[in-house]
Design a protein around this motif. Structure first.
Motif, PDB file in Angstrom:
ATOM      1  N   ILE A  82       0.839  -1.207   0.000  1.00 37.63           N
ATOM      2  CA  ILE A  82       0.000   0.000   0.000  1.00 37.63           C
ATOM      3  C   ILE A  82       0.869   1.250   0.000  1.00 37.63           C
ATOM      4  O   ILE A  82       0.581   2.213  -0.730  1.00 37.63           O
ATOM      5  CB  ILE A  82      -0.972  -0.032   1.196  1.00 37.63           C
ATOM      6  N   LEU A  83       1.954   1.266   0.790  1.00 37.63           N
ATOM      7  CA  LEU A  83       2.863   2.411   0.799  1.00 37.63           C
ATOM      8  C   LEU A  83       3.420   2.675  -0.595  1.00 37.63           C
ATOM      9  O   LEU A  83       3.451   3.818  -1.056  1.00 37.63           O
ATOM     10  CB  LEU A  83       4.013   2.175   1.789  1.00 37.63           C
ATOM     11  N   THR A  84       3.841   1.626  -1.278  1.00 32.66           N
ATOM     12  CA  THR A  84       4.402   1.767  -2.622  1.00 32.66           C
ATOM     13  C   THR A  84       3.357   2.300  -3.596  1.00 32.66           C
ATOM     14  O   THR A  84       3.640   3.216  -4.379  1.00 32.66           O
ATOM     15  CB  THR A  84       4.952   0.414  -3.118  1.00 32.66           C
ATOM     16  N   ILE A  85       2.153   1.761  -3.545  1.00 31.40           N
ATOM     17  CA  ILE A  85       1.079   2.228  -4.428  1.00 31.40           C
ATOM     18  C   ILE A  85       0.771   3.700  -4.153  1.00 31.40           C
ATOM     19  O   ILE A  85       0.593   4.498  -5.089  1.00 31.40           O
ATOM     20  CB  ILE A  85      -0.183   1.353  -4.250  1.00 31.40           C
ATOM     21  N   LEU A  86       0.725   4.082  -2.881  1.00 31.79           N
ATOM     22  CA  LEU A  86       0.452   5.485  -2.544  1.00 31.79           C
ATOM     23  C   LEU A  86       1.573   6.419  -3.005  1.00 31.79           C
ATOM     24  O   LEU A  86       1.310   7.544  -3.443  1.00 31.79           O
ATOM     25  CB  LEU A  86       0.211   5.638  -1.046  1.00 31.79           C
ATOM     26  N   LEU A  87       2.819   5.967  -2.934  1.00 30.47           N
ATOM     27  CA  LEU A  87       3.926   6.780  -3.438  1.00 30.47           C
ATOM     28  C   LEU A  87       3.815   6.964  -4.956  1.00 30.47           C
ATOM     29  O   LEU A  87       4.050   8.068  -5.465  1.00 30.47           O
ATOM     30  CB  LEU A  87       5.268   6.151  -3.061  1.00 30.47           C
ATOM     31  N   PHE A  88       3.475   5.914  -5.669  1.00 32.97           N
ATOM     32  CA  PHE A  88       3.273   6.049  -7.117  1.00 32.97           C
ATOM     33  C   PHE A  88       2.081   6.953  -7.426  1.00 32.97           C
ATOM     34  O   PHE A  88       2.133   7.766  -8.341  1.00 32.97           O
ATOM     35  CB  PHE A  88       3.078   4.679  -7.783  1.00 32.97           C
ATOM     36  N   TYR A  89       1.021   6.822  -6.663  1.00 34.41           N
ATOM     37  CA  TYR A  89      -0.153   7.666  -6.850  1.00 34.41           C
ATOM     38  C   TYR A  89       0.213   9.144  -6.639  1.00 34.41           C
ATOM     39  O   TYR A  89      -0.178  10.008  -7.419  1.00 34.41           O
ATOM     40  CB  TYR A  89      -1.267   7.251  -5.894  1.00 34.41           C
ATOM     41  N   THR A  97      12.077   7.145 -11.161  1.00 31.24           N
ATOM     42  CA  THR A  97      11.035   7.200 -10.143  1.00 31.24           C
ATOM     43  C   THR A  97      10.914   5.856  -9.428  1.00 31.24           C
ATOM     44  O   THR A  97      10.795   5.804  -8.201  1.00 31.24           O
ATOM     45  CB  THR A  97       9.685   7.591 -10.771  1.00 31.24           C
ATOM     46  N   ILE A  98      10.940   4.781 -10.187  1.00 31.93           N
ATOM     47  CA  ILE A  98      10.870   3.444  -9.589  1.00 31.93           C
ATOM     48  C   ILE A  98      12.054   3.237  -8.662  1.00 31.93           C
ATOM     49  O   ILE A  98      11.900   2.760  -7.535  1.00 31.93           O
ATOM     50  CB  ILE A  98      10.816   2.361 -10.686  1.00 31.93           C
ATOM     51  N   PHE A  99      13.244   3.623  -9.107  1.00 30.02           N
ATOM     52  CA  PHE A  99      14.447   3.484  -8.288  1.00 30.02           C
ATOM     53  C   PHE A  99      14.315   4.293  -6.996  1.00 30.02           C
ATOM     54  O   PHE A  99      14.628   3.793  -5.911  1.00 30.02           O
ATOM     55  CB  PHE A  99      15.683   3.932  -9.079  1.00 30.02           C
ATOM     56  N   LYS A 100      13.842   5.527  -7.095  1.00 30.89           N
ATOM     57  CA  LYS A 100      13.683   6.378  -5.905  1.00 30.89           C
ATOM     58  C   LYS A 100      12.690   5.765  -4.914  1.00 30.89           C
ATOM     59  O   LYS A 100      12.924   5.779  -3.702  1.00 30.89           O
ATOM     60  CB  LYS A 100      13.202   7.772  -6.297  1.00 30.89           C
ATOM     61  N   ILE A 101      11.594   5.251  -5.417  1.00 34.15           N
ATOM     62  CA  ILE A 101      10.588   4.658  -4.533  1.00 34.15           C
ATOM     63  C   ILE A 101      11.134   3.402  -3.862  1.00 34.15           C
ATOM     64  O   ILE A 101      10.893   3.165  -2.675  1.00 34.15           O
ATOM     65  CB  ILE A 101       9.273   4.401  -5.293  1.00 34.15           C
ATOM     66  N   ILE A 102      11.901   2.604  -4.586  1.00 35.27           N
ATOM     67  CA  ILE A 102      12.522   1.418  -3.986  1.00 35.27           C
ATOM     68  C   ILE A 102      13.502   1.829  -2.893  1.00 35.27           C
ATOM     69  O   ILE A 102      13.528   1.234  -1.816  1.00 35.27           O
ATOM     70  CB  ILE A 102      13.191   0.540  -5.068  1.00 35.27           C
ATOM     71  N   VAL A 103      14.296   2.859  -3.144  1.00 37.77           N
ATOM     72  CA  VAL A 103      15.254   3.329  -2.140  1.00 37.77           C
ATOM     73  C   VAL A 103      14.522   3.861  -0.908  1.00 37.77           C
ATOM     74  O   VAL A 103      14.869   3.531   0.231  1.00 37.77           O
ATOM     75  CB  VAL A 103      16.205   4.398  -2.734  1.00 37.77           C
ATOM     76  N   ILE A 104      13.497   4.679  -1.125  1.00 33.33           N
ATOM     77  CA  ILE A 104      12.741   5.262  -0.007  1.00 33.33           C
ATOM     78  C   ILE A 104      12.117   4.165   0.850  1.00 33.33           C
ATOM     79  O   ILE A 104      12.238   4.165   2.076  1.00 33.33           O
ATOM     80  CB  ILE A 104      11.661   6.240  -0.517  1.00 33.33           C
ATOM     81  N   THR A 105      11.448   3.227   0.214  1.00 36.84           N
ATOM     82  CA  THR A 105      10.784   2.165   0.970  1.00 36.84           C
ATOM     83  C   THR A 105      11.795   1.232   1.643  1.00 36.84           C
ATOM     84  O   THR A 105      11.528   0.718   2.730  1.00 36.84           O
ATOM     85  CB  THR A 105       9.812   1.367   0.089  1.00 36.84           C
ATOM     86  N   SER A 106      12.952   1.027   1.019  1.00 39.97           N
ATOM     87  CA  SER A 106      14.006   0.222   1.643  1.00 39.97           C
ATOM     88  C   SER A 106      14.516   0.901   2.909  1.00 39.97           C
ATOM     89  O   SER A 106      14.745   0.240   3.933  1.00 39.97           O
ATOM     90  CB  SER A 106      15.177   0.014   0.687  1.00 39.97           C
ATOM     91  N   LEU A 107      14.695   2.218   2.833  1.00 36.46           N
ATOM     92  CA  LEU A 107      15.148   2.963   4.011  1.00 36.46           C
ATOM     93  C   LEU A 107      14.099   2.932   5.123  1.00 36.46           C
ATOM     94  O   LEU A 107      14.440   2.796   6.305  1.00 36.46           O
ATOM     95  CB  LEU A 107      15.482   4.401   3.628  1.00 36.46           C
ATOM     96  N   VAL A 108      12.831   3.048   4.758  1.00 34.88           N
ATOM     97  CA  VAL A 108      11.761   2.993   5.763  1.00 34.88           C
ATOM     98  C   VAL A 108      11.717   1.605   6.407  1.00 34.88           C
ATOM     99  O   VAL A 108      11.682   1.477   7.629  1.00 34.88           O
ATOM    100  CB  VAL A 108      10.390   3.360   5.143  1.00 34.88           C
TER     101      VAL A 108
END
Length: 106
Positions: free
Chosen positions: A27-34, A49-60
């Motif tokens: 859900i976090l990933t879907i909301l970030l893409f949204y 964008t995909i790379f940034k979202i993967i990095v952000i969620t990995s850090l979280v």
């Protein structure tokens, strides 16, 4: 401070925690893409964008496990939790890519 034992409940089962990690990070990933789509006012596909979202969620996800390991002594950090976090992220990225391909074809 130890958390109280909730006992056995009908809705919880062994592995429920892993399923919750997977679902929350999906859900976090879907909301970030949204949010990215709403911010750009377009549905353009960008690998960055995909790379940034993967990095952000990995850090979280990693941050949560580090906090559980070092700060919240009544919680335990597990590699499986982080793995389920990343599986949820992978499912979210796959959903985004699949939806993008559907929009390109239509």
């Amino acid at each position: 401070m130890k958390m109280p034992d909730t006992g056995v409940s009908g809705i919880f089962f062994e592995g429920f925690d892993k399923l919750a990690h997977l679902g929350f990070f999906y859900i976090l990933t879907i909301l970030l893409f949204y949010g990215k789509i709403k911010h750009q006012h377009s549905y353009s596909f960008r690998s960055l964008t995909i790379f940034k979202i993967i990095v952000i969620t990995s850090l979280v996800g990693g941050g949560i496990e580090i906090l559980q390991w070092k700060v919240f002594t009544y919680r335990s950090a597990e590699w499986w939790d982080f793995g389920c976090d990343m599986l949820g992220v992978a499912m979210g990225v796959f959903s985004y890519v699949l939806l993008h391909r559907k929009n390109v074809v239509s």
